[in-house]
Design a protein around this motif. Structure first.
Motif, PDB file in Angstrom:
ATOM      1  N   LEU A 151       0.832  -1.201   0.000  1.00 18.06           N
ATOM      2  CA  LEU A 151       0.000   0.000   0.000  1.00 18.06           C
ATOM      3  C   LEU A 151       0.869   1.254   0.000  1.00 18.06           C
ATOM      4  CD1 LEU A 151      -2.708   1.417   0.145  1.00 18.06           C
ATOM      5  CD2 LEU A 151      -2.655   1.144   2.638  1.00 18.06           C
ATOM      6  N   VAL A 152       1.953   1.247   0.768  1.00 18.28           N
ATOM      7  CA  VAL A 152       2.871   2.382   0.794  1.00 18.28           C
ATOM      8  C   VAL A 152       3.475   2.622  -0.591  1.00 18.28           C
ATOM      9  CG1 VAL A 152       5.089   3.201   1.697  1.00 18.28           C
ATOM     10  CG2 VAL A 152       3.407   2.177   3.253  1.00 18.28           C
ATOM     11  N   ALA A 153       3.831   1.537  -1.260  1.00 21.89           N
ATOM     12  CA  ALA A 153       4.462   1.653  -2.576  1.00 21.89           C
ATOM     13  C   ALA A 153       3.485   2.049  -3.671  1.00 21.89           C
ATOM     14  CB  ALA A 153       5.137   0.326  -2.934  1.00 21.89           C
ATOM     15  N   ASP A 154       2.219   1.673  -3.505  1.00 18.96           N
ATOM     16  CA  ASP A 154       1.220   1.946  -4.557  1.00 18.96           C
ATOM     17  C   ASP A 154      -0.086   2.418  -3.924  1.00 18.96           C
ATOM     18  OD1 ASP A 154      -0.351   2.109  -6.770  1.00 18.96           O
ATOM     19  OD2 ASP A 154      -0.354  -0.044  -7.221  1.00 18.96           O
ATOM     20  N   PRO A 155      -0.214   3.717  -3.642  1.00 15.66           N
ATOM     21  CA  PRO A 155      -1.428   4.252  -3.010  1.00 15.66           C
ATOM     22  C   PRO A 155      -2.688   4.072  -3.852  1.00 15.66           C
ATOM     23  CG  PRO A 155       0.384   5.833  -2.881  1.00 15.66           C
ATOM     24  CD  PRO A 155       0.817   4.757  -3.826  1.00 15.66           C
ATOM     25  N   SER A 156      -2.535   3.801  -5.152  1.00 21.49           N
ATOM     26  CA  SER A 156      -3.707   3.616  -5.998  1.00 21.49           C
ATOM     27  C   SER A 156      -4.488   2.356  -5.624  1.00 21.49           C
ATOM     28  CB  SER A 156      -3.292   3.545  -7.474  1.00 21.49           C
ATOM     29  OG  SER A 156      -2.580   2.343  -7.738  1.00 21.49           O
ATOM     30  N   LEU A 183     -12.510   5.117   5.670  1.00 20.14           N
ATOM     31  CA  LEU A 183     -11.470   4.092   5.589  1.00 20.14           C
ATOM     32  C   LEU A 183     -10.404   4.460   4.559  1.00 20.14           C
ATOM     33  CD1 LEU A 183     -13.713   0.896   5.764  1.00 20.14           C
ATOM     34  CD2 LEU A 183     -12.155   1.717   7.530  1.00 20.14           C
ATOM     35  N   ALA A 184     -10.827   4.973   3.405  1.00 15.08           N
ATOM     36  CA  ALA A 184      -9.856   5.347   2.374  1.00 15.08           C
ATOM     37  C   ALA A 184      -8.958   6.478   2.858  1.00 15.08           C
ATOM     38  CB  ALA A 184     -10.587   5.757   1.096  1.00 15.08           C
ATOM     39  N   LEU A 207      -2.327   7.315   6.575  1.00 20.71           N
ATOM     40  CA  LEU A 207      -1.386   6.522   7.378  1.00 20.71           C
ATOM     41  C   LEU A 207      -0.225   6.020   6.527  1.00 20.71           C
ATOM     42  CD1 LEU A 207      -3.573   4.304   9.748  1.00 20.71           C
ATOM     43  CD2 LEU A 207      -1.751   5.856  10.462  1.00 20.71           C
ATOM     44  N   ALA A 208      -0.528   5.500   5.340  1.00 18.05           N
ATOM     45  CA  ALA A 208       0.515   4.963   4.470  1.00 18.05           C
ATOM     46  C   ALA A 208       1.469   6.065   4.009  1.00 18.05           C
ATOM     47  CB  ALA A 208      -0.107   4.263   3.265  1.00 18.05           C
ATOM     48  N   ARG A 266       4.349  -0.253  12.045  1.00 15.09           N
ATOM     49  CA  ARG A 266       4.395  -1.694  12.323  1.00 15.09           C
ATOM     50  C   ARG A 266       3.691  -1.972  13.644  1.00 15.09           C
ATOM     51  NH1 ARG A 266       9.114   0.683  13.735  1.00 15.09           N
ATOM     52  NH2 ARG A 266      10.010   0.175  15.789  1.00 15.09           N
ATOM     53  N   LEU A 267       3.274  -3.215  13.822  1.00 12.22           N
ATOM     54  CA  LEU A 267       2.689  -3.625  15.091  1.00 12.22           C
ATOM     55  C   LEU A 267       3.757  -3.638  16.173  1.00 12.22           C
ATOM     56  CD1 LEU A 267       0.364  -6.605  14.048  1.00 12.22           C
ATOM     57  CD2 LEU A 267      -0.346  -4.300  14.718  1.00 12.22           C
ATOM     58  N   ALA A 268       3.390  -3.189  17.370  1.00 15.77           N
ATOM     59  CA  ALA A 268       4.334  -3.191  18.482  1.00 15.77           C
ATOM     60  C   ALA A 268       4.161  -4.423  19.364  1.00 15.77           C
ATOM     61  CB  ALA A 268       4.152  -1.922  19.320  1.00 15.77           C
ATOM     62  N   VAL A 269       3.193  -5.279  19.031  1.00 13.09           N
ATOM     63  CA  VAL A 269       2.967  -6.544  19.746  1.00 13.09           C
ATOM     64  C   VAL A 269       2.677  -7.619  18.715  1.00 13.09           C
ATOM     65  CG1 VAL A 269       2.088  -5.417  21.833  1.00 13.09           C
ATOM     66  CG2 VAL A 269       0.493  -6.109  20.032  1.00 13.09           C
TER      67      VAL A 269
END
Length: 389
Positions: A253-258, A348-349, A355-356, A363-366
């Motif tokens: 998702l970070v690499a391709d926001p589309s 949601l979008a 965020l991305a 990342r998850l911390a747990v």
């Protein structure tokens, strides 16, 4: 042996084993609800979708005091009154509310959702580099948005949030009923205030509509307040968990926001922690997948199982935004399709898009197995989601 709700959840990102067993063994199953009453659980995608729009099922019952119950929640556990007028009442309600969720209004609201999300992420970033994503974003954003849409003071959030949690209690009938009474009483206060001091919001608009009583406005607006924030809170938390816990998905998702629209639809389809689905009562005798259902019996439409039907979705328990498949039924179908679906998609979008962009290293911390979910609630969501960046 007849299966009993709720099904035990053994893994947070996979459907309960008992739900999977039933789903894989047929489309209709005799079960007992969490209060011990007999019901039919429908798990197959095609049948769930069709029955969501079937007038032979409804939210009312000719004898609601003796009808089988799905749980103790005053909102969904028991049937509503108005058996003879249910269709007309539902049609009227949708006609009154539809203009407030028009595409034009939703497009206009998107800029405000962007602004509110950015402000919450600014605050999260300042307090970082760790945070509880639920407390920082998933909970406050939907509340802010629905408050602005309805005209509800945001400073009252702790009160109506507590009432909403009480209303959704499926194990304590007295708590749920008291929460519903408090919520409706608050709605009447808001209606009286809007009649004195109208604004540019849904409650004020309904107050200006001829032929709509204060009690009706209070009831509709408080149902919108409950549903309009509770379900989106759940989806943001669970969606973030799915994106961060599924290898490669956050980086993609970070690499391709589309990909954001596909991600949103998969976030809506993939959750599997719901238990039992949507209650409906048979208005007449009917047959579903060869099973005879009698008038008055309780039918649970398990949208979660339907969205994981292996005859419709390849590898259904895998979170995969790239899948090409039939539309999910998370928002319902047909005449009872959720009016707030466009707003939920916008939120949601915006959330996952921002965020991305701003936290590519999120990342998850747990470990995922340590993430806890709410219990005994109509909507089972993530309690807290510790993240780091």
């Amino acid at each position: 042996m007849t299966a009993q709700l709720p099904f035990a959840i053994t893994e947070p990102l996979r459907p309960p084993p008992e739900q999977r067993r039933l789903r894989d063994s047929g489309d209709v199953h005799k079960i007992r609800t969490r209060v011990g009453d007999e019901a039919w659980l429908v798990t197959g995608y095609e049948h769930v979708r069709a029955l969501l729009d079937d007038e032979r099922l409804g939210r009312t019952h000719p004898a609601p005091e003796t009808a089988p119950r799905s749980g103790e929640s005053a909102l969904l556990g028991t049937p509503l009154p108005g058996f003879e007028t249910e269709k007309a009442d539902h049609t009227r309600m949708r006609r009154l509310l539809q203009p407030y969720f028009s595409p034009r209004r939703m497009r206009a609201l998107r800029a405000r959702v962007e602004e509110l999300t950015a402000e919450l992420l600014d605050a999260m970033e300042k307090q970082g580099p760790t945070a509880d994503l639920c407390a920082a974003l998933a909970l406050p954003l939907p509340i802010l948005v629905i408050c602005e849409l309805l005209g509800v003071p945001y400073e009252d959030r702790e009160r109506f949030r507590a009432w909403s949690v009480a209303v959704g209690d499926v194990a304590d009938a007295d708590r749920s009923l008291q929460g519903l009474a408090e919520l409706y009483g608050y709605g009447l206060e808001l209606v009286a205030r809007k009649r004195r001091e109208p604004g540019d919001d849904v409650i004020s608009g309904m107050c200006a509509t001829e032929g709509v009583s204060d009690a009706e406005i209070a009831r509709m607006s408080m149902l919108l307040l409950f549903a309009g924030h509770e379900t989106t809170v759940v989806q943001i938390g669970f969606g973030a968990l799915l994106l961060l816990a599924t290898p490669g998905q956050w980086a993609s998702l970070v690499a391709d926001p589309s990909r954001i629209d596909a991600v949103v639809e998969e976030v809506m389809r993939a959750p599997s922690v719901g238990n039992g689905g949507i209650p409906r009562w048979a208005k007449t005798d009917l047959e579903v997948a060869g099973t005879r259902i009698r008038a008055g019996e309780l039918v649970m439409l398990d949208t979660f199982a339907a969205n994981h039907d292996g005859t419709v979705y390849a590898s259904p328990d895998l979170f995969d935004p790239e899948r090409v498949a039939a539309p999910h039924v998370a928002f319902g179908y047909g005449a009872r399709y959720c009016l707030g679906a466009p707003l939920a998609r916008i939120e949601l979008a915006v959330v996952f898009g921002q965020l991305a962009r701003r936290f590519p290293g999120l990342r998850l911390a747990v470990p995922p197995a340590e993430v806890r979910f709410t219990e005994n609630q109509l909507t089972s969501g993530v309690v807290a989601l510790p993240v780091a960046w």
